[in-house]
Every structure is written in structure tokens, then in C-alpha cells.
Design an enzyme around this catalytic site. Structure first.
Site, PDB file in Angstrom:
ATOM      1  N   ASP A   1       0.437   4.187  -7.328  1.00 43.75           N
ATOM      2  CA  ASP A   1       0.985   3.945  -5.997  1.00 43.75           C
ATOM      3  C   ASP A   1       2.465   3.628  -6.129  1.00 43.75           C
ATOM      4  O   ASP A   1       2.867   2.766  -6.923  1.00 43.75           O
ATOM      5  CB  ASP A   1       0.256   2.787  -5.320  1.00 43.75           C
ATOM      6  CG  ASP A   1       0.504   2.756  -3.816  1.00 43.75           C
ATOM      7  OD1 ASP A   1       0.746   3.828  -3.234  1.00 43.75           O
ATOM      8  OD2 ASP A   1       0.440   1.669  -3.225  1.00 43.75           O
TER       9      ASP A   1
ATOM     10  N   TYR B   1       6.469   3.020  -4.110  1.00 44.41           N
ATOM     11  CA  TYR B   1       7.101   2.064  -3.184  1.00 44.41           C
ATOM     12  C   TYR B   1       8.365   2.759  -2.690  1.00 44.41           C
ATOM     13  O   TYR B   1       9.477   2.284  -2.868  1.00 44.41           O
ATOM     14  CB  TYR B   1       7.418   0.805  -3.999  1.00 44.41           C
ATOM     15  CG  TYR B   1       7.840  -0.439  -3.274  1.00 44.41           C
ATOM     16  CD1 TYR B   1       7.134  -0.941  -2.190  1.00 44.41           C
ATOM     17  CD2 TYR B   1       8.935  -1.164  -3.741  1.00 44.41           C
ATOM     18  CE1 TYR B   1       7.518  -2.117  -1.573  1.00 44.41           C
ATOM     19  CE2 TYR B   1       9.333  -2.351  -3.134  1.00 44.41           C
ATOM     20  CZ  TYR B   1       8.616  -2.828  -2.046  1.00 44.41           C
ATOM     21  OH  TYR B   1       8.988  -4.004  -1.445  1.00 44.41           O
TER      22      TYR B   1
ATOM     23  N   HIS C   1      10.644   0.105   4.248  1.00 41.14           N
ATOM     24  CA  HIS C   1       9.576  -0.823   3.897  1.00 41.14           C
ATOM     25  C   HIS C   1      10.056  -1.816   2.838  1.00 41.14           C
ATOM     26  O   HIS C   1       9.878  -3.037   2.984  1.00 41.14           O
ATOM     27  CB  HIS C   1       8.359  -0.050   3.387  1.00 41.14           C
ATOM     28  CG  HIS C   1       7.270  -0.935   2.857  1.00 41.14           C
ATOM     29  ND1 HIS C   1       6.544  -1.787   3.647  1.00 41.14           N
ATOM     30  CD2 HIS C   1       6.786  -1.099   1.587  1.00 41.14           C
ATOM     31  CE1 HIS C   1       5.654  -2.446   2.909  1.00 41.14           C
ATOM     32  NE2 HIS C   1       5.791  -2.043   1.657  1.00 41.14           N
TER      33      HIS C   1
ATOM     34  N   ARG D   1      13.061 -12.648   0.427  1.00 40.43           N
ATOM     35  CA  ARG D   1      14.291 -13.024  -0.275  1.00 40.43           C
ATOM     36  C   ARG D   1      15.440 -13.048   0.731  1.00 40.43           C
ATOM     37  O   ARG D   1      16.403 -12.270   0.617  1.00 40.43           O
ATOM     38  CB  ARG D   1      14.600 -12.035  -1.408  1.00 40.43           C
ATOM     39  CG  ARG D   1      13.528 -11.971  -2.493  1.00 40.43           C
ATOM     40  CD  ARG D   1      13.957 -11.060  -3.636  1.00 40.43           C
ATOM     41  NE  ARG D   1      14.245  -9.706  -3.186  1.00 40.43           N
ATOM     42  CZ  ARG D   1      13.322  -8.754  -3.039  1.00 40.43           C
ATOM     43  NH1 ARG D   1      12.058  -9.013  -3.305  1.00 40.43           N
ATOM     44  NH2 ARG D   1      13.663  -7.540  -2.627  1.00 40.43           N
TER      45      ARG D   1
ATOM     46  N   GLU E   1      -0.011   5.404   4.134  1.00 45.72           N
ATOM     47  CA  GLU E   1       0.628   6.145   3.061  1.00 45.72           C
ATOM     48  C   GLU E   1       0.222   7.616   3.082  1.00 45.72           C
ATOM     49  O   GLU E   1      -0.726   8.017   3.763  1.00 45.72           O
ATOM     50  CB  GLU E   1       0.268   5.539   1.698  1.00 45.72           C
ATOM     51  CG  GLU E   1       0.546   4.043   1.603  1.00 45.72           C
ATOM     52  CD  GLU E   1       0.449   3.505   0.193  1.00 45.72           C
ATOM     53  OE1 GLU E   1       0.460   4.319  -0.766  1.00 45.72           O
ATOM     54  OE2 GLU E   1       0.361   2.278   0.039  1.00 45.72           O
TER      55      GLU E   1
ATOM     56  N   ASP F   1      -3.860   2.104   1.617  1.00 47.39           N
ATOM     57  CA  ASP F   1      -3.969   1.242   0.443  1.00 47.39           C
ATOM     58  C   ASP F   1      -4.102  -0.200   0.919  1.00 47.39           C
ATOM     59  O   ASP F   1      -3.117  -0.934   1.023  1.00 47.39           O
ATOM     60  CB  ASP F   1      -2.742   1.428  -0.451  1.00 47.39           C
ATOM     61  CG  ASP F   1      -2.946   0.807  -1.821  1.00 47.39           C
ATOM     62  OD1 ASP F   1      -4.061   0.907  -2.364  1.00 47.39           O
ATOM     63  OD2 ASP F   1      -1.991   0.218  -2.352  1.00 47.39           O
TER      64      ASP F   1
ATOM     65  N   ARG G   1      -2.634  -9.683   0.999  1.00 49.30           N
ATOM     66  CA  ARG G   1      -1.286 -10.179   0.759  1.00 49.30           C
ATOM     67  C   ARG G   1      -1.259 -11.569   0.123  1.00 49.30           C
ATOM     68  O   ARG G   1      -0.360 -11.868  -0.669  1.00 49.30           O
ATOM     69  CB  ARG G   1      -0.508 -10.224   2.080  1.00 49.30           C
ATOM     70  CG  ARG G   1      -0.367  -8.891   2.778  1.00 49.30           C
ATOM     71  CD  ARG G   1       0.447  -7.904   1.975  1.00 49.30           C
ATOM     72  NE  ARG G   1       0.690  -6.666   2.720  1.00 49.30           N
ATOM     73  CZ  ARG G   1       1.258  -5.583   2.211  1.00 49.30           C
ATOM     74  NH1 ARG G   1       1.648  -5.572   0.951  1.00 49.30           N
ATOM     75  NH2 ARG G   1       1.432  -4.508   2.950  1.00 49.30           N
TER      76      ARG G   1
ATOM     77  N   GLN H   1      -2.241 -11.111  -3.518  1.00 55.90           N
ATOM     78  CA  GLN H   1      -1.129 -10.408  -4.160  1.00 55.90           C
ATOM     79  C   GLN H   1       0.053 -11.347  -4.420  1.00 55.90           C
ATOM     80  O   GLN H   1       0.661 -11.319  -5.493  1.00 55.90           O
ATOM     81  CB  GLN H   1      -0.689  -9.239  -3.275  1.00 55.90           C
ATOM     82  CG  GLN H   1       0.468  -8.434  -3.821  1.00 55.90           C
ATOM     83  CD  GLN H   1       0.925  -7.346  -2.851  1.00 55.90           C
ATOM     84  OE1 GLN H   1       0.313  -7.151  -1.800  1.00 55.90           O
ATOM     85  NE2 GLN H   1       1.985  -6.655  -3.196  1.00 55.90           N
TER      86      GLN H   1
ATOM     87  N   TYR I   1       1.103 -11.656  -8.475  1.00 60.74           N
ATOM     88  CA  TYR I   1       1.906 -10.504  -8.899  1.00 60.74           C
ATOM     89  C   TYR I   1       3.022 -10.834  -9.884  1.00 60.74           C
ATOM     90  O   TYR I   1       3.525  -9.949 -10.574  1.00 60.74           O
ATOM     91  CB  TYR I   1       2.472  -9.757  -7.683  1.00 60.74           C
ATOM     92  CG  TYR I   1       3.766 -10.280  -7.136  1.00 60.74           C
ATOM     93  CD1 TYR I   1       4.963  -9.618  -7.396  1.00 60.74           C
ATOM     94  CD2 TYR I   1       3.798 -11.424  -6.350  1.00 60.74           C
ATOM     95  CE1 TYR I   1       6.164 -10.090  -6.873  1.00 60.74           C
ATOM     96  CE2 TYR I   1       4.980 -11.895  -5.836  1.00 60.74           C
ATOM     97  CZ  TYR I   1       6.168 -11.238  -6.100  1.00 60.74           C
ATOM     98  OH  TYR I   1       7.351 -11.701  -5.598  1.00 60.74           O
TER      99      TYR I   1
ATOM    100  N   LYS J   1      -4.818  -5.456  -4.659  1.00 59.78           N
ATOM    101  CA  LYS J   1      -4.769  -4.038  -4.291  1.00 59.78           C
ATOM    102  C   LYS J   1      -6.005  -3.264  -4.738  1.00 59.78           C
ATOM    103  O   LYS J   1      -6.356  -2.247  -4.130  1.00 59.78           O
ATOM    104  CB  LYS J   1      -3.540  -3.387  -4.933  1.00 59.78           C
ATOM    105  CG  LYS J   1      -2.211  -3.919  -4.452  1.00 59.78           C
ATOM    106  CD  LYS J   1      -1.818  -3.294  -3.139  1.00 59.78           C
ATOM    107  CE  LYS J   1      -0.368  -3.557  -2.824  1.00 59.78           C
ATOM    108  NZ  LYS J   1       0.064  -2.849  -1.605  1.00 59.78           N
TER     109      LYS J   1
ATOM    110  N   THR K   1      -9.083   1.565  -1.844  1.00 62.30           N
ATOM    111  CA  THR K   1      -8.050   2.452  -1.327  1.00 62.30           C
ATOM    112  C   THR K   1      -8.764   3.606  -0.637  1.00 62.30           C
ATOM    113  O   THR K   1      -9.565   4.300  -1.279  1.00 62.30           O
ATOM    114  CB  THR K   1      -7.149   2.996  -2.450  1.00 62.30           C
ATOM    115  OG1 THR K   1      -6.508   1.902  -3.116  1.00 62.30           O
ATOM    116  CG2 THR K   1      -6.102   3.946  -1.903  1.00 62.30           C
TER     117      THR K   1
ATOM    118  N   THR L   1       3.857   2.392   1.317  1.00 60.40           N
ATOM    119  CA  THR L   1       3.895   2.270   2.770  1.00 60.40           C
ATOM    120  C   THR L   1       5.017   3.104   3.372  1.00 60.40           C
ATOM    121  O   THR L   1       6.162   3.046   2.925  1.00 60.40           O
ATOM    122  CB  THR L   1       4.094   0.805   3.176  1.00 60.40           C
ATOM    123  OG1 THR L   1       3.052   0.021   2.594  1.00 60.40           O
ATOM    124  CG2 THR L   1       4.052   0.649   4.683  1.00 60.40           C
TER     125      THR L   1
END
Length: 396
Positions: free
Chosen positions: A112, A114, A119, A128, A187, A219, A223, A226, A230, A239, A243, A330
Site C-alpha cells: 500500500d 501513500y 492526503h 505535526r 483507494e 484499506d 487509527r 495504528q 506505528y 491495517k 482490505t 488514500t
């Protein structure tokens, strides 16, 4: 190209310029390969007399390569457009509502990516806020992670809410239980047909020689699980629980009219990622939650193309296998209604999504049903990808 002798509504999206592949079971029969035409499925083993289509997945046919894919597409087109074949083809046609659809390919590996700048930037701004939205590597390579092939499921398969460790920022220690922040990711997936040897790479120019076709992907993402797991190695249990993919794989040859340039890439990618004939795709997606459209992500806005994703996936010499699936990550556009995940649509829960009846969602509730659809422009027609759907069941 002549139109088919079948009666197909003009708005169907499944005319003779599409002809997506899938695997289906006729009543009281075993799974085999078929092509969708209108609201029917054509049994290819019966129509073409080739035992490769009597298999329970597309892998053996996909491994035959691009020349064979094009020959079969031409043969099926002739069968469905020349009235002379009608008498022999009609017995091999099954109404769609009388068959069972299956996972169309045995998934070899799942990766997968990104690849949406919108996104990635949205996620960066959320988590951040005092730093640059994109991390330093993002515009130099298509970021991705290896997923779990064994939990790729066909559209309609129930999605059981996953359990795992969660640690909200306000809590001192982690706890275990059902995910409280279950999300979607709208996706687009790419299915590999032609394998490549270990120790070689696939340049962007060879994308169409290796990728058999395109499907839709959701997918699902926990959250909260994750977020806790992560660091430092990336997504894992948040994840890998499920899927979902659509049951139809649209061949690349059906998408010539949908090709568009990719956005300007600055800085210029390293040589192995440069495209002379870009593979951007003009796909219009719709995300529905409990029957209400909540987002319309545009795939044409994706920063990295599927050809660049494949080039990066193999540049270290990783081999391709028939049935490999890689997804775009995404799909999100610049506007709020173009965001392809609930974490973006609700801005991490601060702006819940309004549903019918005054209901609201920041993340998914048990019983919620999510459906993702997509279309693309064809040669004087619309190409439909069908849908990928799933309903959330309580944690076990």
C-alpha cells in the site's frame, strides 16, 4: 467498434469498451473466470473453450502476458458485437443477480502506497501542526508499506471491528479492546499479471507489460491502534485486519481515454522514476456512508503515478508475481468534499460528518456500511469499476 447485440443501457458503464474480468459461480457450479457485460457475466471457459478460464482465480491467465490479454479481449469483443455469434454466446451468459462473485485473483503480495499529496499533507497538518506537512522524503519517492495478502477480501465481506492496543495521548498506559477510531481509505488498486525475475527492476515504461488491470480498494484502518504501534516501523495491526477490493478488474486497455498527465513533480524525481509517457488516470470516485455520498475523491490529483509506484516497488530487485496487488493509498483532493478518509473529513474528529436523520460520524460505528464507486471516461462512453462495499460488525 460496433455496439453489442445485448440490450445494455447507455449509462451502464459495462459496455464492450470495458469488459472487466472477475470470478463467479453460476448456480450449483464451481467458480470460474468471467467478463461482465451490462448486467450479465460471460462464462469465458464456455464461450472460448479455454480451460485457463475454468480456474477459480485469474492468476494463470494473468501470467500469460500482455499479448494474450489483448488477443482474448479482441475475441470477446467480437463474440459480443457480431450477431453471428449470438446463438452460441447466449447460453454462456448469466444474469448478474443469479451468480456469486468471488475474490478475482489469489493475492500474492500486497503493498500500500501513500501517493496523494493532499492526503499526506492533511495528515501532516493534523499531527505535526508546528512542522512542514510533508516529511523530507515524500516528494523524492512513493512512500509505501507491505500489507497482509491473506486479509484481502472481496467486496461484501463483513468487516469485524479489530481489537488491539490503544493509548490516547491523555492516558498514561495502553489498554486493550476494540478500535474506537475505525476508518476507511478510498483507494485504487493495481493487479500484477506478468511476473519479473528476482534481482531485476521494472521501469515506468514497462508498466503496461506487467499490470493486468485496475480495481477499487478500501484499506480499512484502525487509527487508534495504528497511532500507538506505528513508531518506529510503520503500520501493522491497525491495517492488516482487512482490505476490501472490488470484484471486477478493469483491463488497462479499457482506460486509454482516461489517461491524463500527472501533476508537476518538483523536485524532479530521480531518473528511475521519470516518466516519458505519464500514467495519470482520470478516475472519479464516490464514497458513500450508509447510502449517503460523503466524498468525491479525484484520482487525477495523485502526485505519484501507478507506473512510478511499480518502478519504486521493484527498483531494489524485488520480484513481481502474478496476483501481486498494490494500492495507491488514500485518494484525496484539495477540497474538503474530496477527502477519501473519515480522519480527514472530520479533521480527526473536530468536524464530524453529517449523515441523514441528523446523525454524525467522526469514525465508523458498528452496523455502518461503506461503499466506494468509481468511473472513468472511455472511448465515447463511461467505464465503470463497480463498487467495493463492506459493513462493520462488532468486535469478536
Amino acid at each position: 467498434m460496433s455496439e453489442t447485440w445485448l440490450s445494455i443501457p447507455a449509462e451502464s458503464g459495462f459496455g464492450v469498451r470495458n469488459l472487466p474480468y472477475g470470478v463467479f459461480s453460476p448456480p450449483e457450479s464451481s467458480p470460474r473466470v468471467g467478463v461482465r457485460i451490462g448486467d450479465h457475466v460471460l462464462d469465458l471457459a464456455a464461450a472460448l473453450g479455454d480451460p485457463v478460464f475454468a480456474r477459480p482465480n485469474l492468476n494463470e491467465f494473468m501470467a500469460t502476458g500482455q499479448a494474450c490479454w489483448r488477443r482474448v479481449r479482441a475475441e470477446v469483443t467480437e463474440l459480443l458485437t457480431d450477431e453471428a455469434h449470438r446463438g452460441t454466446v447466449e447460453p454462456a451468459l448469466y444474469p448478474l443477480d443469479e451468480v456469486e462473485l468471488h475474490l478475482p485473483y489469489a493475492v500474492a503480495d500486497y503493498v500500500d502506497f501513500y501517493a496523494s499529496e493532499h492526503h499526506a499533507s492533511n495528515i501532516g497538518r493534523m499531527f505535526r501542526p508546528d512542522a512542514a506537512p510533508l516529511l523530507p522524503n515524500w516528494k523524492h519517492l512513493p512512500v509505501g508499506y507491505h500489507g497482509r495478502a491473506g486479509t484481502v477480501v472481496v467486496s461484501g465481506t463483513p468487516i469485524v471491528r479489530p481489537n488491539g492496543q490503544r493509548k490516547p495521548p491523555a492516558e498514561d498506559t495502553p489498554s486493550f479492546g476494540p478500535s474506537r477510531r475505525l476508518d476507511i481509505e478510498a483507494e485504487v488498486g493495481f493487479v500484477v499479471g506478468t511476473p519479473s525475475p528476482l534481482g531485476t527492476s521494472v521501469p515506468p515504461t514497462d508498466f503496461a507489460r506487467h499490470v493486468f488491470g485496475v480495481c477499487l480498494v478500501n484499506d480499512w484502518s484502525a487509527r487508534d491502534i495504528q497511532a500507538w504501534e506505528y513508531v518506529p516501523l510503520g503500520p501493522f495491526l491497525g491495517k492488516s485486519f482487512a482490505t476490501s477490493v472490488s470484484p471486477w478488474v478493469v483491463p488497462l486497455d479499457a482506460l486509454d481515454a482516461a489517461r491524463v498527465p500527472t501533476p508537476v513533480q518538483d523536485p524532479e524525481p530521480l531518473p528511475y522514476l521519470r516518466e516519458t509517457d505519464p500514467w495519470g488516470l482520470d478516475l472519479s470516485m464516490t464514497v458513500e456512508l450508509n447510502g449517503r455520498p460523503i466524498a468525491h475523491p479525484p484520482f487525477s490529483s495523485m502526485y505519484w503515478s501507478p507506473a512510478q509506484m511499480l518502478a519504486h516497488l521493484t527498483v531494489n530487485g524485488a520480484s513481481l508475481r502474478s496476483g501481486d496487488l498494490y494500492a495507491s493509498g488514500t485518494v484525496s483532493g484539495p477540497e474538503r468534499e474530496q477527502r477519501g478518509s473519515l480522519i480527514e473529513l472530520s479533521w480527526n474528529g473536530a468536524e464530524p460528518v453529517e449523515l441523514d436523520g441528523g446523525d454524525h460520524r467522526s469514525f465508523l460505528a458498528d452496523g455502518d456500511t461503506v461503499t466506494i464507486r468509481a468511473t472513468a471516461p472511455g472511448d465515447g462512453c463511461t467505464i465503470s469499476f463497480g463498487e467495493v462495499t463492506g459493513t462493520i460488525h462488532p468486535a469478536s
